[in-house]
Design an enzyme around this catalytic site. Structure first.
Site, PDB file in Angstrom:
ATOM      1  N   VAL A  15       0.701  -1.010   0.018  1.00  0.00           N
ATOM      2  CA  VAL A  15       0.063   0.555   0.009  1.00  0.00           C
ATOM      3  C   VAL A  15       0.684   1.396   0.696  1.00  0.00           C
ATOM      4  CG1 VAL A  15      -1.807   1.494   1.327  1.00  0.00           C
ATOM      5  CG2 VAL A  15      -1.901  -1.053   1.109  1.00  0.00           C
ATOM      6  N   GLU A 131     -10.047   5.866   6.122  1.00  0.00           N
ATOM      7  CA  GLU A 131     -10.814   5.454   4.598  1.00  0.00           C
ATOM      8  C   GLU A 131     -10.831   3.847   4.299  1.00  0.00           C
ATOM      9  OE1 GLU A 131     -14.222   6.681   3.997  1.00  0.00           O
ATOM     10  OE2 GLU A 131     -14.013   4.891   3.872  1.00  0.00           O
ATOM     11  N   GLY A 189      -0.985 -10.259  -3.657  1.00  0.00           N
ATOM     12  CA  GLY A 189      -1.558  -9.202  -2.547  1.00  0.00           C
ATOM     13  C   GLY A 189      -2.125  -8.386  -1.387  1.00  0.00           C
ATOM     14  N   GLU A 192      -3.492 -10.107   4.218  1.00  0.00           N
ATOM     15  CA  GLU A 192      -2.478 -10.091   5.354  1.00  0.00           C
ATOM     16  C   GLU A 192      -1.096 -10.739   5.094  1.00  0.00           C
ATOM     17  OE1 GLU A 192      -3.633  -7.409   7.110  1.00  0.00           O
ATOM     18  OE2 GLU A 192      -5.180  -7.601   5.406  1.00  0.00           O
ATOM     19  N   LYS A 207     -12.496  -4.550  11.066  1.00  0.00           N
ATOM     20  CA  LYS A 207     -13.259  -3.881   9.917  1.00  0.00           C
ATOM     21  C   LYS A 207     -14.728  -4.038  10.913  1.00  0.00           C
ATOM     22  CE  LYS A 207     -10.279  -4.981   5.631  1.00  0.00           C
ATOM     23  NZ  LYS A 207     -10.145  -5.500   5.100  1.00  0.00           N
TER      24      LYS A 207
HETATM   25  N1  HSE Z   1      -6.631  -8.844   3.393  1.00  0.00           N
HETATM   26  C1  HSE Z   1      -7.464  -7.687   3.960  1.00  0.00           C
HETATM   27  C2  HSE Z   1      -8.538  -9.151   2.282  1.00  0.00           C
HETATM   28  C3  HSE Z   1      -6.267  -6.808   2.858  1.00  0.00           C
HETATM   29  O1  HSE Z   1      -7.972  -9.468   1.942  1.00  0.00           O
HETATM   30  O2  HSE Z   1      -9.480  -8.301   2.118  1.00  0.00           O
HETATM   31  C4  HSE Z   1      -7.243  -5.192   3.305  1.00  0.00           C
HETATM   32  O3  HSE Z   1      -8.305  -5.344   4.603  1.00  0.00           O
END
Ligand code: HSE
Length: 436
Positions: A15, A131, A189, A192, A207
């Site tokens: 990121v 965000e 990518g 996590e 989240k």
């Molecule tokens: N590992 C997370 C996903 C990345 O797969 O959504 C974004 O938080």
């Protein structure tokens, strides 16, 4: 450069590198949009020598992200390190204490320390923008916090983990194994650093806990989330779901009930014809149910460098556009000091339909016993179907779909069936969600 917004970026992984690249590629347009340049004047990462394929120009290098966070050379600290404690927490706290605005994509950090960090930001009159922490590129935080201010939210739910949705989509469409799909998600990518965070539901829970706080004005409470991941979802479940007109998605759901707030993350059956069932691959979707709007569904790319960088850059641009003296709104929509204590609803009180898949010995009376156990617990069945397993003549699969009942009743019935000795493997129970 005199009026440029001076930012420091800590963390140059997928990121962070994408943010630096986009700021370079779109510098001209962003300057026009914001009325001032956004200048990455300092960076920090673990390995100074690594080739990231990005242009860092004259940005000052800091080995220590906390030193960067405190530096008087910056106005905005962008935290893309990750992790709920450690350098991420130390540097974000230091930046806020130093009176710097903070932009972060770190859901784990906010999920654990969000309220205390928001309190520091609000006290110091600086912004804590996040965000990118929820659903990657989808602007769900701004939508809920600002655009829906006049609404009362009753339920918020969605597909918030790109890795899980990518795995479930490919398992269904290509009949691939869970392991192969996970490997591809890591290579792309999406996952996590530790993919168990994705597949066991922790990432979705982080989240969800943030959205719950905005939706219901309560303190963040990720520890109160009921959580099941997708690692025990098999081709048998996917096939049975499809035969019944359902698709399996890992959903995070937060809902107000009479006994408190229900927060849960688990594999969920949704009708194939529903909108959320059409959300495929790494795409995320968040549905917000309110008194004024009914259901609003936002969907878009939920993971990956560019999608997440899009949200980070939006947050930085908001700061670039704000002017000294501008009063910033509260971080979670409600002043941190006024967030109500979280009141947890009991999971056993959860009401809904259930899919139950049982693998049973092929003998007389099994079917009748299963039906009896359901009736004993006041569970009304929508359907009960028996299949012969092609590879094991002595076993049969029984698939039940219930009408609305409670978690407690289903657990009691399945425990009784297990004790009756009819099952050859662990029962599979998947909740069905009412969706538009
Ligand atoms: N590992 C997370 C996903 C990345 O797969 O959504 C974004 O938080």
């Amino acid at each position: 450069m005199a009026d440029a917004l001076r930012i420091g970026i800590a963390g140059l992984g997928t990121v962070g590198s994408s943010v630096v690249r986009m700021l370079g590629d779109k510098g001209h347009e962003l300057t026009r949009l914001c009325g001032r340049e956004i200048a990455p004047v300092a960076v920090s990462a673990r390995d100074r020598t690594r080739d990231r394929g990005i242009e860092l120009g004259n940005a000052q290098w800091f080995d220590d992200p906390v030193a960067l966070a405190r530096s008087s050379e910056i106005e905005v600290f962008v935290e893309l390190i990750g992790g709920e404690d450690g350098p991420a927490l130390a540097s974000v706290s230091a930046a806020l204490e130093a009176g710097h605005h903070v932009v972060t994509a770190n859901k784990a950090l906010l999920s654990k320390h969000g309220v205390e960090l928001a309190a520091i930001a609000e006290q110091n009159g600086v912004l804590l923008n996040y965000e990118a922490a929820v659903a990657g590129g989808i602007p769900v935080i701004k939508t809920m916090r600002e655009a829906l201010a006049g609404n009362q939210v009753n339920r918020v739910f969605g597909i918030m983990n790109g890795t899980c949705n990518y795995i479930l989509t490919r398992m269904e469409a290509e009949k691939l194994s869970f392991e192969d799909c996970l490997k591809d998600a890591q290579e792309l990518g999406y996952a996590e650093a530790d993919p168990t965070f994705d597949i066991e539901g922790h990432d979705t829970a982080h989240k969800l806990s943030i959205l719950t706080s905005i939706a219901f004005g309560c303190r963040i409470s990720a520890d109160d989330i009921y959580m099941e991941g997708i690692s025990n979802i098999t081709q048998a479940d996917i096939k049975a779901a499809s035969e019944l007109g359902y698709r399996i998605k890992l959903l995070g759901v937060a809902q107000k009930t009479d006994s408190g707030i229900e927060q849960r993350v688990h594999p969920t059956m949704v009708p194939v014809s529903s909108v959320i069932a059409q959300v495929h691959g790494v795409t995320n979707a968040v549905a917000i149910e309110t008194d004024m709007l009914g259901e609003l569904l936002l969907s878009g790319p939920g993971a990956g460098g560019d999608a997440t960088a899009s949200a980070v850059i939006g947050d930085i641009a908001d700061i670039a556009k704000s002017r000294p003296g501008f009063q910033h709104g509260p971080v979670f929509g409600w002043p941190a000091k006024d967030l109500a204590p979280y009141k947890r609803a009991r999971m056993r009180a959860h009401a809904g339909g259930y899919f139950i898949r049982l693998t049973v010995h092929d003998r007389i009376g099994v079917f009748a016993d299963i039906a009896r156990r359901m009736a004993e617990n006041d569970i009304s069945l929508e359907s009960i179907v028996q299949h012969g397993d092609a590879d094991e003549a002595a076993h049969k699969t029984v698939v039940l779909v219930t009408h609305e009942t409670t978690e407690a009743a289903v657990r009691r019935a399945v425990d009784s069936i297990t004790k009756d000795g009819h099952l050859t493997t662990k029962p599979q129970v998947i909740r069905i969600e009412r969706v538009a």
